[in-house]
Design an enzyme around this catalytic site. Structure first.
Site, short mmCIF file in Angstrom:
data_model
loop_
_atom_site.label_atom_id
_atom_site.label_comp_id
_atom_site.label_asym_id
_atom_site.label_seq_id
_atom_site.Cartn_x
_atom_site.Cartn_y
_atom_site.Cartn_z
N PRO A 64 0.86 -1.19 0.00
CA PRO A 64 0.00 0.00 0.00
C PRO A 64 0.90 1.24 0.00
CG PRO A 64 -0.10 -1.14 2.13
CD PRO A 64 0.72 -1.97 1.21
N HIS A 65 0.58 2.19 -0.87
CA HIS A 65 1.44 3.36 -1.01
C HIS A 65 0.62 4.59 -1.36
CE1 HIS A 65 1.14 1.37 -4.95
NE2 HIS A 65 1.21 2.58 -5.48
#
Length: 153
Positions: A64-65
């Site tokens: 997740p970014h």
């Protein structure tokens, strides 16, 4: 390879969580606790990116970014889950290794290079096994640090 992200020992943890939402919340909380980033802002960015498509890229790994105005270089959180969580990954496998990444708002290539470095690390079969077998957060950090030091040399 030049490692262009920061991973602090305190940003590595293990946890038992029940859902993708719980995982994103925990990653945001670690960003807040370790890097002084607003947890709500981090969570909002991670959720916005996740809404575009799962960041679970396969083999039990998710990255997740998001971009953030609160960082001046990419920062990373590593979370190993004690029990896999459904992340709606492309391969359908639940996730047990989560690399959270926040990059500066305007860090185009830098953000992509950090994602690529994390992806290479996670795709390495031997490293993946070692991370899965590590006894605790300290051992996880040591494995990642050793690999990043070798890559930088």
């Amino acid at each position: 390879m030049n490692v262009n992200f920061k991973l602090l020992p305190e940003a590595v943890a293990t946890a038992r969580l029940d859902s993708k939402g719980d995982v994103l919340q925990r990653v945001a909380d670690i960003f807040a606790d370790v890097y002084g980033i607003d947890a709500n802002g981090a969570l909002e960015g991670l959720e916005e990116r996740e809404a575009l498509g799962s960041t679970g890229f396969g083999r039990g790994v998710a990255i997740p970014h998001a971009r953030s105005t609160q960082v001046n270089r990419p920062v990373v959180v590593l979370l190993r889950l004690e029990q896999p969580v459904d992340f709606r990954a492309a391969d359908g496998m639940p996730v047990d290794l989560v690399f959270g990444l926040l990059s500066p708002e305007n860090a185009g290539a830098t953000h992509l290079h950090a994602l690529a470095a994390i992806s290479r690390l996670a795709r390495d079969e031997a490293m993946h096994e070692k991370l899965a077998e590590a006894q605790n957060a300290e051992a996880l950090f040591a494995l990642i640090s050793d690999q990043l030091d070798r890559d930088a040399a």
